[in-house]
Design an enzyme around this catalytic site. Structure first.
Site, short mmCIF file in Angstrom:
data_model
loop_
_atom_site.label_atom_id
_atom_site.label_comp_id
_atom_site.label_asym_id
_atom_site.label_seq_id
_atom_site.Cartn_x
_atom_site.Cartn_y
_atom_site.Cartn_z
N ARG A 60 0.84 -1.20 0.00
CA ARG A 60 0.00 0.00 0.00
C ARG A 60 0.88 1.25 0.00
NH1 ARG A 60 -5.05 -1.00 4.00
NH2 ARG A 60 -4.93 1.27 3.95
N ASP A 62 2.35 5.03 -0.29
CA ASP A 62 1.90 6.31 0.25
C ASP A 62 1.66 7.33 -0.86
OD1 ASP A 62 2.09 5.40 2.85
OD2 ASP A 62 4.13 6.15 3.14
N TYR A 123 12.11 -1.90 -3.87
CA TYR A 123 11.90 -0.49 -4.17
C TYR A 123 13.20 0.11 -4.72
CZ TYR A 123 7.42 -0.13 -1.66
OH TYR A 123 6.12 -0.25 -1.26
N ARG A 211 11.82 5.46 3.02
CA ARG A 211 12.17 6.89 2.95
C ARG A 211 12.97 7.36 4.16
NH1 ARG A 211 7.70 10.64 2.11
NH2 ARG A 211 6.13 9.12 2.74
#
Length: 283
Positions: A60, A62, A123, A211
């Site tokens: 999910r 952001d 990622y 992040r």
């Protein structure tokens, strides 16, 4: 929670991508534009369904985060799927906005769950330290860091984070959720154009983890913190005020990995178990 598909239904795997710039993330939110809402609405429209069929997603993302290799599943009535399967991709392409696309729709193998069957997510975070800034054609996908970055130092600092750890120091806590994760890869490469790409691969990620890791490593890369700092923050287990969550536009979900078909159901059960570290208490 069962992964048995209801009688008369078929589980369909969807492989998709999207530009996250104008989305408030994946999950549906009232009065906000989300990827899930766009996809579910388009699916209902092109299949001429009276109801909305809910999607389950691998990760999910952001608000502002992109995806190149996102995976979702949806359970559709067998008759509906048989009627629309051959033309679904083309019809969705005609109905969906240009910033989200479905590339594959196929019967999922027995036991498949887009979220719980996954054994890793990969990622990429892209950044440049070029003194002139970001190429205007890449500005929606690359962060500008206005200090020179030492990629070798960032790779050295990353080593302390590999393996299974409690990443509470690099996550935004959620009530009842574990912050224990297994980080399988964290590496940095600078290409010929000066774009520095972080590859971050783990079995799963907690909120803001990627992040936060990137933000901390940029501080090492520009010399504001020593190489050993990331490991010390991890061991402390609490948020450090110097760990900044970098902006979302540099982050892309590149790929999701799944086990062999005969291992899917076992993986689903394993992924639902709340983890703890050996010898540790509740997290």
């Amino acid at each position: 929670m069962s992964d048995e598909v209801e009688p008369g239904f078929v589980r369909v795997r969807l492989d998709l991508s999207y530009d996250g710039k104008d989305f408030s993330g994946w999950a549906k939110q009232r009065a906000r534009r989300t990827v899930q809402e766009e996809l579910e609405t388009a699916l209902r429209t092109v299949t001429r369904s009276a109801q909305t069929y809910e999607l389950t997603v691998a990760g999910r993302t952001d608000a502002g985060v992109h995806a190149r290799g996102q995976v979702a599943h949806v359970d559709l009535p067998a008759e509906l799927w048989a009627e629309h399967a051959d033309k679904l991709l083309r019809r969705l392409a005609g109905r969906l906005p240009k910033d989200v696309r479905v590339w594959r729709a196929a019967d999922a193998p027995y036991g498949f769950n887009a979220r719980f069957s996954a054994i890793w997510r990969r990622y990429a975070y892209r950044v440049t330290d070029h003194p002139g800034g970001v190429d205007p054609l890449l500005r929606g996908h690359v962060l500008w860091h206005d200090w020179d970055l030492d990629v070798e130092a960032m790779n050295a600092a990353s080593q302390a984070l590999l393996g299974e750890h409690d990443f509470a120091a690099y996550c935004k806590r959620r009530e009842g959720a574990t912050t224990i994760r297994t980080l399988q890869e964290l590496s940095w490469v600078r290409d010929a154009d000066g774009i520095i790409t972080a590859t971050v691969k783990a079995d799963a990620f907690c909120h803001n983890m990627v992040r936060s890791l990137v933000g901390a490593l940029l501080f090492v890369g520009d010399g504001h913190r020593p190489v050993e700092w990331l490991g010390k923050v991890l061991a402390a287990g609490v948020r450090d005020s110097a760990v900044h969550v970098v902006r979302p536009h540099g982050l892309t979900l590149e790929e999701v990995g799944y086990p062999a078909d005969d291992l899917l159901m076992a993986r689903n059960k394993e992924a639902r178990n709340k983890r703890s570290l050996p010898g540790g208490g509740c997290c």
